[in-house]
Design an enzyme around this catalytic site. Structure first.
Site, PDB file in Angstrom:
ATOM      1  N   CYS A   1       0.788  -1.075  -0.154  1.00  0.00           N
ATOM      2  CA  CYS A   1       0.095  -0.059  -0.052  1.00  0.00           C
ATOM      3  C   CYS A   1       0.970   1.177  -0.092  1.00  0.00           C
ATOM      4  O   CYS A   1       1.799   1.207   0.544  1.00  0.00           O
ATOM      5  CB  CYS A   1      -0.876   0.052   1.266  1.00  0.00           C
ATOM      6  SG  CYS A   1      -2.031  -1.280   1.320  1.00  0.00           S
TER       7      CYS A   1
ATOM      8  N   ARG B   1       3.823  -0.024  -4.929  1.00  0.00           N
ATOM      9  CA  ARG B   1       3.738  -0.670  -3.778  1.00  0.00           C
ATOM     10  C   ARG B   1       2.400  -1.367  -3.584  1.00  0.00           C
ATOM     11  O   ARG B   1       2.126  -1.869  -2.336  1.00  0.00           O
ATOM     12  CB  ARG B   1       3.511   0.418  -2.648  1.00  0.00           C
ATOM     13  CG  ARG B   1       4.997   1.178  -2.545  1.00  0.00           C
ATOM     14  CD  ARG B   1       4.792   2.363  -1.430  1.00  0.00           C
ATOM     15  NE  ARG B   1       4.449   1.832  -0.180  1.00  0.00           N
ATOM     16  CZ  ARG B   1       5.682   1.559   0.999  1.00  0.00           C
ATOM     17  NH1 ARG B   1       6.849   1.578   0.210  1.00  0.00           N
ATOM     18  NH2 ARG B   1       5.294   1.056   1.912  1.00  0.00           N
TER      19      ARG B   1
ATOM     20  N   TRP C   1      -2.675  -2.641  -1.488  1.00  0.00           N
ATOM     21  CA  TRP C   1      -2.260  -4.018  -1.798  1.00  0.00           C
ATOM     22  C   TRP C   1      -3.214  -4.801  -0.891  1.00  0.00           C
ATOM     23  O   TRP C   1      -3.081  -4.592   0.246  1.00  0.00           O
ATOM     24  CB  TRP C   1      -1.001  -4.184  -1.770  1.00  0.00           C
ATOM     25  CG  TRP C   1      -0.415  -5.704  -2.247  1.00  0.00           C
ATOM     26  CD1 TRP C   1      -0.341  -5.891  -3.327  1.00  0.00           C
ATOM     27  CD2 TRP C   1      -0.237  -6.669  -1.244  1.00  0.00           C
ATOM     28  NE1 TRP C   1       0.166  -7.313  -3.237  1.00  0.00           N
ATOM     29  CE2 TRP C   1       0.185  -7.854  -2.166  1.00  0.00           C
ATOM     30  CE3 TRP C   1      -0.509  -6.972   0.215  1.00  0.00           C
ATOM     31  CZ2 TRP C   1       0.405  -8.963  -1.645  1.00  0.00           C
ATOM     32  CZ3 TRP C   1      -0.123  -8.131   0.971  1.00  0.00           C
ATOM     33  CH2 TRP C   1       0.269  -9.261  -0.097  1.00  0.00           C
TER      34      TRP C   1
ATOM     35  N   ASN D   1      -1.393   2.276   5.971  1.00  0.00           N
ATOM     36  CA  ASN D   1      -0.664   1.150   5.162  1.00  0.00           C
ATOM     37  C   ASN D   1       0.130   0.347   6.293  1.00  0.00           C
ATOM     38  O   ASN D   1       0.513   0.808   7.402  1.00  0.00           O
ATOM     39  CB  ASN D   1       0.613   1.750   4.479  1.00  0.00           C
ATOM     40  CG  ASN D   1       1.576   0.724   4.067  1.00  0.00           C
ATOM     41  OD1 ASN D   1       1.392  -0.465   3.995  1.00  0.00           O
ATOM     42  ND2 ASN D   1       2.987   1.209   4.066  1.00  0.00           N
ATOM     43  N   GLY D   2      -0.497  -0.904   6.389  1.00  0.00           N
ATOM     44  CA  GLY D   2       0.029  -1.832   7.357  1.00  0.00           C
ATOM     45  C   GLY D   2      -1.084  -2.827   7.763  1.00  0.00           C
ATOM     46  O   GLY D   2      -2.065  -3.165   6.964  1.00  0.00           O
TER      47      GLY D   2
ATOM     48  N   GLU E   1      17.461 -16.897  -9.187  1.00  0.00           N
ATOM     49  CA  GLU E   1      16.867 -15.450  -9.718  1.00  0.00           C
ATOM     50  C   GLU E   1      16.256 -15.558 -10.896  1.00  0.00           C
ATOM     51  O   GLU E   1      15.154 -14.522 -11.153  1.00  0.00           O
ATOM     52  CB  GLU E   1      18.026 -14.401  -9.508  1.00  0.00           C
ATOM     53  CG  GLU E   1      17.961 -12.947  -9.907  1.00  0.00           C
ATOM     54  CD  GLU E   1      16.761 -12.279  -8.893  1.00  0.00           C
ATOM     55  OE1 GLU E   1      16.290 -13.145  -8.102  1.00  0.00           O
ATOM     56  OE2 GLU E   1      16.522 -11.210  -9.077  1.00  0.00           O
TER      57      GLU E   1
ATOM     58  N   LYS F   1      12.545 -14.525 -11.690  1.00  0.00           N
ATOM     59  CA  LYS F   1      12.231 -13.178 -12.752  1.00  0.00           C
ATOM     60  C   LYS F   1      10.984 -13.463 -13.588  1.00  0.00           C
ATOM     61  O   LYS F   1      10.006 -12.923 -13.907  1.00  0.00           O
ATOM     62  CB  LYS F   1      13.384 -12.784 -13.311  1.00  0.00           C
ATOM     63  CG  LYS F   1      14.666 -11.853 -13.009  1.00  0.00           C
ATOM     64  CD  LYS F   1      13.995 -10.659 -12.297  1.00  0.00           C
ATOM     65  CE  LYS F   1      13.732 -10.982 -10.896  1.00  0.00           C
ATOM     66  NZ  LYS F   1      14.113 -10.247  -9.819  1.00  0.00           N
TER      67      LYS F   1
ATOM     68  N   GLU G   1       7.749 -14.344 -11.846  1.00  0.00           N
ATOM     69  CA  GLU G   1       6.918 -13.159 -11.218  1.00  0.00           C
ATOM     70  C   GLU G   1       6.333 -12.375 -12.151  1.00  0.00           C
ATOM     71  O   GLU G   1       5.302 -11.662 -11.911  1.00  0.00           O
ATOM     72  CB  GLU G   1       7.683 -12.487 -10.039  1.00  0.00           C
ATOM     73  CG  GLU G   1       9.038 -11.772 -10.620  1.00  0.00           C
ATOM     74  CD  GLU G   1       9.701 -11.166  -9.620  1.00  0.00           C
ATOM     75  OE1 GLU G   1       9.230 -10.562  -8.450  1.00  0.00           O
ATOM     76  OE2 GLU G   1      10.928 -10.915  -9.731  1.00  0.00           O
TER      77      GLU G   1
ATOM     78  N   HIS H   1      18.782 -35.888  -9.236  1.00  0.00           N
ATOM     79  CA  HIS H   1      17.938 -36.334  -7.880  1.00  0.00           C
ATOM     80  C   HIS H   1      16.552 -36.033  -7.779  1.00  0.00           C
ATOM     81  O   HIS H   1      15.866 -36.041  -6.845  1.00  0.00           O
ATOM     82  CB  HIS H   1      18.761 -35.664  -6.727  1.00  0.00           C
ATOM     83  CG  HIS H   1      20.391 -36.024  -6.592  1.00  0.00           C
ATOM     84  ND1 HIS H   1      20.728 -37.270  -6.156  1.00  0.00           N
ATOM     85  CD2 HIS H   1      21.436 -35.386  -6.856  1.00  0.00           C
ATOM     86  CE1 HIS H   1      22.006 -37.230  -6.091  1.00  0.00           C
ATOM     87  NE2 HIS H   1      22.370 -36.055  -6.716  1.00  0.00           N
TER      88      HIS H   1
ATOM     89  N   LYS I   1       6.224  -4.014  -4.373  1.00  0.00           N
ATOM     90  CA  LYS I   1       7.311  -3.783  -4.571  1.00  0.00           C
ATOM     91  C   LYS I   1       7.965  -4.120  -2.803  1.00  0.00           C
ATOM     92  O   LYS I   1       9.072  -4.721  -2.769  1.00  0.00           O
ATOM     93  CB  LYS I   1       7.727  -2.273  -4.915  1.00  0.00           C
ATOM     94  CG  LYS I   1       9.334  -2.069  -4.889  1.00  0.00           C
ATOM     95  CD  LYS I   1       9.820  -2.792  -5.841  1.00  0.00           C
ATOM     96  CE  LYS I   1      11.389  -2.539  -6.086  1.00  0.00           C
ATOM     97  NZ  LYS I   1      12.153  -3.599  -6.947  1.00  0.00           N
TER      98      LYS I   1
HETATM   99  O1  M6R Z   1      13.184  -4.712  -0.373  1.00  0.00           O
HETATM  100  P1  M6R Z   1      13.634  -6.207  -0.047  1.00  0.00           P
HETATM  101  O2  M6R Z   1      14.994  -6.497  -0.797  1.00  0.00           O
HETATM  102  O3  M6R Z   1      13.525  -6.455   1.421  1.00  0.00           O
HETATM  103  O4  M6R Z   1      12.443  -7.277  -0.686  1.00  0.00           O
HETATM  104  C1  M6R Z   1      12.668  -8.479  -0.576  1.00  0.00           C
HETATM  105  C2  M6R Z   1      11.832  -9.248  -1.936  1.00  0.00           C
HETATM  106  O5  M6R Z   1      10.461  -8.942  -1.756  1.00  0.00           O
HETATM  107  C3  M6R Z   1      12.294  -8.721  -3.111  1.00  0.00           C
HETATM  108  O6  M6R Z   1      13.542  -9.092  -3.199  1.00  0.00           O
HETATM  109  C4  M6R Z   1      11.368  -9.487  -4.182  1.00  0.00           C
HETATM  110  O7  M6R Z   1      11.617 -10.816  -3.956  1.00  0.00           O
HETATM  111  C5  M6R Z   1      11.877  -8.933  -5.665  1.00  0.00           C
HETATM  112  N1  M6R Z   1      11.450  -7.773  -5.696  1.00  0.00           N
HETATM  113  C6  M6R Z   1      11.382 -10.029  -6.674  1.00  0.00           C
HETATM  114  O8  M6R Z   1      11.953  -9.444  -7.984  1.00  0.00           O
END
Ligand code: M6R
Length: 614
Positions: free
Chosen positions: A2, A27, A75, A101-102, A487, A491, A494, A510, A609
């Site tokens: 949010c 956000r 969110w 937000n929270g 990673e 990518k 997501e 395995h 984010k």
């Molecule tokens: O802001 P942070 O690095 O603590 O966020 C952790 C994860 O939410 C963040 O790295 C997330 O996995 C990525 N945005 C995905 O691309």
């Protein structure tokens, strides 16, 4: 999750709030809303399911006047994303509106109590409970809004960044925070309130970061008045904002993600600036200079992080153990905080986070402190909660990352990991001067090599076109490239919603090998010299089962390219540095697939984010 933004001043509030919401949309983006107090003391609230643009469309022809207002992009946590559950929420009397937000964890019990006292609720949200709790306190204690907020927050368990406007008070906003971020911009006879500095950039350079459990009166013509919820006065600490407008705009790219991918040569250079000294083959990390001894003699260095930051930490663990010979553990912050880890004052915990606001990582920091460990941070956002909660730290200097999928955050974090490992190795004397010099010169050349990788990446789009309709994909790498495989898979899943998994290549036999057939493409990162032959065998195993192979290889590669269906080259480098290069085409590959599938690249579904809730 949010985003909140609020304004009080001499300008029309609505355009400022909408622009602020758009900058904060990363956000959360399932619904948005705005409340404006107009000159007739009417509180107009408009909300819409969907994006900020849907909100804009919904207010056409309506009264959007007013010099004071609050706005929110959501969110969803409590209640489905619809218009009713969108913020702002009004109190039962209709006199005040709140954005939040929270999460209010004890909202159910508070709601029951308020219902007994005659309050009714339109939405399923914890936020509507909070605004009515505040109204209940105000009415029963006969106090002003500031005091009502302060008292009410003593009954709340959870996290909040809130802003409230009240009829009859056209020059005043009351705000408070705990656990969720909040920054206030101080302009000329105007104030801006937001979840982060992006809505404030270009409007004022003077900001105050609000601390946990602080309540603020923001009143025109007066200084900020801050007290804690326990009624202790706090003095606002005014800082200069270190962010400019260019850094939060798309600069001609179609999406923030691509802009951020292309920023990586510069970002990696910025991360190293003033820290990597190729002239003396040394590294200096000013932020942690007072903690080097603890790091050197630590029983364990323990990284706590989530998502991409966890992947960067895993690269860091390989580097520090290999180069500096110090034991390193890598923990998911969400598991660490609950699994009763064995941490002592002889351990150093390092929290890694782009946003500096991730709730699980913040909780892990708190726990590590309770165990008496030194807690350091590797963080991107200056002034963020994590940067303030840690004893000391290293900023990554990647600039604002707007795309929800992390790209430059990862490479800048990995760059910090290299510098940390090299600095510790230097202090510990684990490397010969010649080898250390070779590594430092190589790190210094990485920005140019990333640029080369970008310049030679046009064909990645053609490869993406061939695989855009697959349902599954595997990513394989070894050693430092195993986190790169994780990673790369993250990518893809997501932003394109294709199921993808990363594995250490040798793990294939395995279990995952059972998945291989003509419909299973496998990305191999085949750049490590010391495991090259082994990865070749894995490629062969996939090939003989008709799996399709996309190989990321070094420029000078001879064998892997002959076996793969598609080849992506990166410049030749000392093997341990390949994560900083191999990750680039994987970002680009995921990007193109997502665009071709019509996905919202910068704001993928169900994501936000910064994950400021558990
Ligand atoms: O802001 P942070 O690095 O603590 O966020 C952790 C994860 O939410 C963040 O790295 C997330 O996995 C990525 N945005 C995905 O691309």
């Amino acid at each position: 999750m949010c985003g909140i933004v609020a304004y009080v001043g001499h300008q029309d509030a609505y355009p400022i709030l909408i622009e602020g919401l758009k900058r904060l949309e990363y956000r959360g983006y399932d619904s948005a809303g705005v409340a404006l107090l107009n000159a007739q003391d009417e509180l107009n609230v408009y909300k819409a399911k969907g994006k900020v643009s849907d909100l804009e469309a919904s207010v056409v022809g309506k009264d959007i006047s007013g010099h004071i207002g609050i706005a929110h992009t959501r969110w969803a946590t409590h209640g489905e994303p619809n218009q009713t559950n969108a913020h702002p929420h009004l109190s039962n009397s209709g006199n005040m509106a709140l954005i939040h937000n929270g999460i209010i964890e004890n909202y159910m019990s508070l709601r029951k109590e308020l219902e007994k006292r005659g309050f009714t609720f339109k939405s399923d949200t914890d936020t509507e409970v909070l605004i009515n709790l505040i109204e209940d306190v105000q009415q029963s204690e006969h106090v002003d809004l500031f005091e009502a907020v302060r008292i009410a927050l003593n009954h709340v368990v959870g996290a909040y960044a809130i802003a409230i406007v009240e009829k009859g008070h056209p020059d005043e906003i009351i705000a408070a925070r705990k656990g969720s971020p909040m920054v206030i911009g101080i302009g000329q006879n105007e104030y801006f309130i937001a979840s982060d500095a992006t809505p404030i950039v270009g409007r004022t350079q003077k900001v105050v970061y609000i601390e946990d459990e602080q309540v603020v009166r923001i009143k025109l013509g007066e200084e900020l008045f801050i007290r804690t919820i326990h009624d202790v006065e706090a003095i606002p600490y005014v800082q200069e904002l270190e962010m400019n407008l260019d850094s939060i705009e798309k600069a001609g790219f179609e999406h923030f993600m691509m802009k951020e991918i292309y920023e990586q040569p510069r970002i990696v250079r910025d991360t190293m600036r003033g820290r990597l000294h190729p002239d003396t083959n040394s590294v200096s990390l000013g932020g942690i200079v007072n903690y080097e001894k603890q790091l050197l003699y630590a029983d364990n260095i323990v990284f706590v992080a989530c998502g991409t930051s966890w992947h960067a930490s895993l690269v860091g663990s390989y580097l520090i153990e290999f180069l500096a010979k110090i034991r390193v553990k890598v923990e998911y912050a969400s598991e660490f905080r609950y699994r009763h880890p064995v941490i002592t004052p002889h351990d150093v915990v390092i929290a890694v986070s782009q946003s500096g606001e991730t709730a699980d990582t913040l909780a892990a920091i708190k726990l590590a402190k309770e165990y008496g460990a030194v807690v350091l941070g590797i963080c991107n956002v200056i002034g963020s909660s994590i940067s303030r909660a840690t004893d000391a730290g290293i900023y990554t200097h990647a600039g604002p990352e707007i795309g929800v999928a992390s790209t430059k955050a990862f490479t800048s974090q990995v760059t910090v990991m290299f510098m940390l490992a090299l600095r510790l190795a230097e202090l510990k004397g684990t490397l010969t001067p010649e080898y250390r010099a070779e590594l430092i010169q190589e790190l210094d050349s990485i920005p140019e090599k990333i640029q080369w990788t970008l310049d030679h990446s046009a064909h990645v789009k053609d490869i993406a076109a061939k695989y855009k309709d697959v349902r599954n994909m595997l990513y394989m790498g070894r050693l430092q490239n195993y986190p790169v495989a994780l990673e790369g898979a993250l990518k893809l899943k997501e932003i394109s919603y294709i199921h993808a998994e990363g594995y250490p290549a040798a793990e294939m036999k395995h279990g995952p090998i059972a998945l291989i057939d003509k419909d299973m493409p496998v990305v191999f990162i085949a750049t490590n010299r010391n495991t090259y032959e082994k990865v070749l065998s894995n490629i062969q195993e996939v090939k003989s089962r008709n799996g399709k192979i996309i190989a990321v290889v070094s420029e000078k590669d001879v064998t892997a390219r002959g076996m793969a269906d598609h080849v992506i080259e990166i410049p030749d480098c000392i093997s341990i540095f390949s994560p900083l290069l191999a990750t680039i085409p994987l970002q680009i590959f995921a990007y193109h697939i997502a665009v071709m599938r019509g996905c919202n690249v910068d704001q993928p579904r169900n994501l936000a984010k910064s994950v400021t809730v558990e």
